[in-house]
Design a protein around this motif. Structure first.
Motif, mmCIF file in Angstrom:
data_model
loop_
_atom_site.group_PDB
_atom_site.id
_atom_site.type_symbol
_atom_site.label_atom_id
_atom_site.label_comp_id
_atom_site.label_asym_id
_atom_site.label_seq_id
_atom_site.Cartn_x
_atom_site.Cartn_y
_atom_site.Cartn_z
ATOM 1 N N ARG A 24 -50.230 63.602 -2.942
ATOM 2 C CA ARG A 24 -49.171 64.186 -3.753
ATOM 3 C C ARG A 24 -47.882 63.372 -3.660
ATOM 4 N NH1 ARG A 24 -47.569 69.275 -5.648
ATOM 5 N NH2 ARG A 24 -45.623 68.948 -6.808
ATOM 6 N N LYS A 25 -47.557 62.912 -2.453
ATOM 7 C CA LYS A 25 -46.330 62.145 -2.280
ATOM 8 C C LYS A 25 -46.368 60.869 -3.099
ATOM 9 C CE LYS A 25 -43.476 59.836 1.207
ATOM 10 N NZ LYS A 25 -43.336 59.480 2.651
ATOM 11 N N GLN A 26 -47.507 60.183 -3.062
ATOM 12 C CA GLN A 26 -47.634 58.941 -3.808
ATOM 13 C C GLN A 26 -47.570 59.193 -5.311
ATOM 14 O OE1 GLN A 26 -51.270 56.116 -3.896
ATOM 15 N NE2 GLN A 26 -50.090 55.449 -2.124
ATOM 16 N N SER A 27 -48.166 60.304 -5.762
ATOM 17 C CA SER A 27 -48.122 60.659 -7.185
ATOM 18 C C SER A 27 -46.690 60.913 -7.630
ATOM 19 C CB SER A 27 -48.984 61.892 -7.452
ATOM 20 O OG SER A 27 -50.334 61.658 -7.123
ATOM 21 N N ASP A 28 -45.937 61.653 -6.798
ATOM 22 C CA ASP A 28 -44.539 61.942 -7.135
ATOM 23 C C ASP A 28 -43.709 60.664 -7.162
ATOM 24 O OD1 ASP A 28 -45.171 64.617 -7.298
ATOM 25 O OD2 ASP A 28 -44.390 65.124 -5.302
ATOM 26 N N GLU A 29 -43.968 59.772 -6.197
ATOM 27 C CA GLU A 29 -43.225 58.510 -6.162
ATOM 28 C C GLU A 29 -43.524 57.666 -7.399
ATOM 29 O OE1 GLU A 29 -44.494 56.777 -2.533
ATOM 30 O OE2 GLU A 29 -43.044 57.877 -1.273
ATOM 31 N N THR A 30 -44.775 57.654 -7.808
ATOM 32 C CA THR A 30 -45.154 56.875 -8.986
ATOM 33 C C THR A 30 -44.500 57.431 -10.240
ATOM 34 O OG1 THR A 30 -47.293 56.308 -7.973
ATOM 35 C CG2 THR A 30 -47.108 56.060 -10.367
ATOM 36 N N ARG A 31 -44.516 58.757 -10.381
ATOM 37 C CA ARG A 31 -43.884 59.384 -11.550
ATOM 38 C C ARG A 31 -42.387 59.066 -11.604
ATOM 39 N NH1 ARG A 31 -45.440 63.482 -14.842
ATOM 40 N NH2 ARG A 31 -47.131 64.142 -13.428
ATOM 41 N N ALA A 32 -41.723 59.150 -10.460
ATOM 42 C CA ALA A 32 -40.284 58.875 -10.421
ATOM 43 C C ALA A 32 -39.999 57.423 -10.793
ATOM 44 C CB ALA A 32 -39.738 59.182 -9.028
ATOM 45 N N ALA A 33 -40.816 56.509 -10.282
ATOM 46 C CA ALA A 33 -40.619 55.087 -10.590
ATOM 47 C C ALA A 33 -40.884 54.805 -12.064
ATOM 48 C CB ALA A 33 -41.532 54.240 -9.714
ATOM 49 N N LEU A 34 -41.880 55.448 -12.637
ATOM 50 C CA LEU A 34 -42.170 55.284 -14.065
ATOM 51 C C LEU A 34 -41.017 55.793 -14.916
ATOM 52 C CD1 LEU A 34 -45.913 56.414 -14.055
ATOM 53 C CD2 LEU A 34 -45.097 54.138 -14.689
ATOM 54 N N PRO B 84 -42.251 47.218 -13.694
ATOM 55 C CA PRO B 84 -41.541 46.355 -14.658
ATOM 56 C C PRO B 84 -42.443 45.312 -15.309
ATOM 57 C CG PRO B 84 -40.231 46.637 -12.676
ATOM 58 C CD PRO B 84 -41.570 47.232 -12.385
ATOM 59 N N LEU B 85 -43.512 44.921 -14.603
ATOM 60 C CA LEU B 85 -44.435 43.944 -15.159
ATOM 61 C C LEU B 85 -45.095 44.463 -16.441
ATOM 62 C CD1 LEU B 85 -45.763 41.152 -14.641
ATOM 63 C CD2 LEU B 85 -47.551 42.358 -13.368
ATOM 64 N N LEU B 86 -45.248 45.785 -16.556
ATOM 65 C CA LEU B 86 -45.834 46.374 -17.759
ATOM 66 C C LEU B 86 -45.028 46.019 -19.007
ATOM 67 C CD1 LEU B 86 -46.648 49.999 -16.492
ATOM 68 C CD2 LEU B 86 -48.207 48.056 -16.631
ATOM 69 N N LEU B 87 -43.733 45.822 -18.819
ATOM 70 C CA LEU B 87 -42.851 45.572 -19.963
ATOM 71 C C LEU B 87 -42.838 44.106 -20.400
ATOM 72 C CD1 LEU B 87 -39.818 47.727 -18.747
ATOM 73 C CD2 LEU B 87 -41.537 48.356 -20.463
ATOM 74 N N SER B 88 -43.284 43.215 -19.542
ATOM 75 C CA SER B 88 -43.138 41.792 -19.855
ATOM 76 C C SER B 88 -44.451 41.010 -19.906
ATOM 77 C CB SER B 88 -42.219 41.127 -18.817
ATOM 78 O OG SER B 88 -42.763 41.272 -17.504
ATOM 79 N N ALA B 89 -45.497 41.541 -19.297
ATOM 80 C CA ALA B 89 -46.740 40.765 -19.170
ATOM 81 C C ALA B 89 -47.519 40.717 -20.479
ATOM 82 C CB ALA B 89 -47.617 41.367 -18.076
ATOM 83 N N ARG B 90 -48.259 39.624 -20.637
ATOM 84 C CA ARG B 90 -49.212 39.497 -21.741
ATOM 85 C C ARG B 90 -50.606 39.861 -21.235
ATOM 86 N NH1 ARG B 90 -48.685 33.724 -24.443
ATOM 87 N NH2 ARG B 90 -48.774 33.037 -22.261
ATOM 88 N N ALA B 91 -51.505 40.185 -22.162
ATOM 89 C CA ALA B 91 -52.877 40.536 -21.801
ATOM 90 C C ALA B 91 -53.719 39.267 -21.700
ATOM 91 C CB ALA B 91 -53.468 41.488 -22.828
ATOM 92 N N HIS B 92 -54.210 38.986 -20.496
ATOM 93 C CA HIS B 92 -55.025 37.804 -20.242
ATOM 94 C C HIS B 92 -56.491 38.210 -20.087
ATOM 95 C CE1 HIS B 92 -51.651 34.937 -19.171
ATOM 96 N NE2 HIS B 92 -51.025 36.105 -19.133
ATOM 97 N N PRO B 93 -57.408 37.414 -20.611
ATOM 98 C CA PRO B 93 -58.830 37.726 -20.415
ATOM 99 C C PRO B 93 -59.252 37.444 -18.978
ATOM 100 C CG PRO B 93 -58.587 35.651 -21.594
ATOM 101 C CD PRO B 93 -57.205 36.217 -21.447
ATOM 102 N N VAL B 94 -59.905 38.412 -18.343
ATOM 103 C CA VAL B 94 -60.391 38.230 -16.973
ATOM 104 C C VAL B 94 -61.868 38.601 -16.909
ATOM 105 C CG1 VAL B 94 -58.108 38.673 -15.977
ATOM 106 C CG2 VAL B 94 -59.723 40.556 -16.225
ATOM 107 N N GLN B 95 -62.561 37.957 -16.003
ATOM 108 C CA GLN B 95 -64.006 38.139 -15.854
ATOM 109 C C GLN B 95 -64.334 39.429 -15.116
ATOM 110 O OE1 GLN B 95 -66.621 34.758 -14.620
ATOM 111 N NE2 GLN B 95 -66.922 35.954 -12.756
ATOM 112 N N VAL B 96 -65.371 40.125 -15.569
ATOM 113 C CA VAL B 96 -65.911 41.276 -14.850
ATOM 114 C C VAL B 96 -67.413 41.089 -14.689
ATOM 115 C CG1 VAL B 96 -64.112 42.835 -15.677
ATOM 116 C CG2 VAL B 96 -66.266 42.664 -16.935
ATOM 117 N N GLY B 97 -67.985 41.805 -13.727
ATOM 118 C CA GLY B 97 -69.417 41.730 -13.491
ATOM 119 C C GLY B 97 -70.094 43.058 -13.781
ATOM 120 N N PHE B 98 -71.413 43.013 -13.912
ATOM 121 C CA PHE B 98 -72.221 44.216 -14.110
ATOM 122 C C PHE B 98 -73.423 44.169 -13.181
ATOM 123 C CE2 PHE B 98 -69.909 44.870 -18.006
ATOM 124 C CZ PHE B 98 -70.013 46.239 -18.255
ATOM 125 N N VAL B 99 -73.817 45.350 -12.683
ATOM 126 C CA VAL B 99 -75.134 45.533 -12.087
ATOM 127 C C VAL B 99 -75.795 46.612 -12.925
ATOM 128 C CG1 VAL B 99 -74.096 47.045 -10.304
ATOM 129 C CG2 VAL B 99 -76.454 46.203 -10.055
#
Length: 336
Positions: free
Chosen positions: A39-49, A138-153
């Protein structure tokens, strides 16, 4: 000139999929957070957002999921909303949570972003995304979307790693210890040591790779998709991930004391020096049991353990995930 003449060549189309994508300046954020982080971490995240995104005039919705079994449904709904509003889906939590949200995003065309809130945060650290919310939001406001590799099983995606055998047992025991003593790297390492001291059985596996079949006896098969994690344990295959490959690691059948010694080598970054390790890079392998081809086995993907029927096909995904991350030079400086 015909329409066919105007279409991009296969090489041109591939180049375009690898190019970063700009995010609309008014794109809303749909943030799915696992309440298991506390709960504490959730509240901290909401406040920072509220402080960062609110002051920037950006629209966002924080959707906190109390029941882990509802995480996939919440992520799927976030993808629907983001698709309809040209938005970004954000996962907030540890690697397991990020993988669950990314699985819903994959193939949708939506950009994906992360707010790391876990213990190890291998995925975010490997891509240069800071663990501190004061830096990652803050990175959400400035970053571009880069293609990254994912795996599957089979049909299950993983961002960091997938495994069967002893490693899933280590993860299950670690979770029990965390519930009793709290979440920390020290608790994780302590639980791993206790698990390794117990008796464990070896697996007989057939691995089909590039048209050849190899039988191995091992305590665990580990498949890595995270350069940082592989570098930390000292695997020479780590750089090959950037060439579109995954890395397989399997210790030969050894006793408990030798297994602990091998783990200590990994902890000190000297795993590749060990004589009793099988390792190789690949795009696709198929794993079967020599006598029980269709048996169900426990498989761990990014820390989450589930049952999957054999044969197991480990492979690099045919398309990338679009991740909001720093540019290459900044990401390299942030990796630690």
């Amino acid at each position: 000139m015909t329409p066919a003449d105007l279409s991009p060549s296969p090489s041109e189309a591939l180049r375009r999929t690898r190019e970063p994508r700009e995010i609309a300046a008014d794109a809303p954020f749909f943030i799915v957070m696992n309440a298991g982080s506390g709960r504490k971490q959730s509240d901290e995240t909401r406040a920072a957002l509220n402080q960062v995104l609110g002051e920037a005039g950006r629209t966002f919705e924080l959707r906190i999921v109390d029941d882990p079994s509802r995480l996939a449904d919440a992520a799927t709904q976030a993808v629907r909303d983001a698709t309809a509003q040209n938005g970004v889906v954000v996962g907030a939590g540890g690697d397991g949570t990020l993988c669950a949200v990314a699985s819903a995003v994959f193939g949708s065309g939506c950009p994906f972003a992360v707010l790391p809130r876990g213990t190890f945060n291998y995925f975010s650290r490997d891509h240069g995304i800071p663990s501190d919310p004061a830096l990652s939001i803050p990175l959400l406001l400035s970053a571009r979307a880069h293609p990254v590799q994912v795996g599957f099983v089979n049909d299950r995606m993983f961002l960091v790693n997938a495994s069967l055998g002893l490693y899933p047992k280590l993860l299950e025991d670690r979770e029990l210890y965390k519930q009793q003593f709290g979440r920390s790297r020290l608790i994780a390492l302590w639980s791993a040591a206790i698990t390794l001291l117990r008796r464990h059985r070896h697996l007989r596996l057939h691995i089909e790779h590039d048209g050849t079949m190899q039988e191995i006896r091992t305590s665990t098969l580990f498949v890595g998709n995270n350069r940082l994690q592989l570098e930390q344990i000292g695997m020479e295959e780590a750089p090959l991930l950037e060439r579109g490959l995954l890395a397989a690691i399997a210790p030969r059948a050894i006793g408990r004391i030798a297994q602990i010694g091998l783990t200590l080598r990994g902890a000190t970054g000297r795993m590749s020096d060990a004589d009793n390790i099988i390792s190789f890079a690949f795009k696709q392998i198929t794993v079967t049991h020599p006598s029980k081809r269709h048996r169900a086995v426990k498989v761990a993907t990014d820390g989450e353990v589930t049952w999957i029927n054999m044969p197991l096909e480990f492979r690099v995904a045919s398309e990338p995930l679009l991740l909001l991350k720093p540019e290459a030079d900044v990401a390299s400086a942030n990796r630690s």
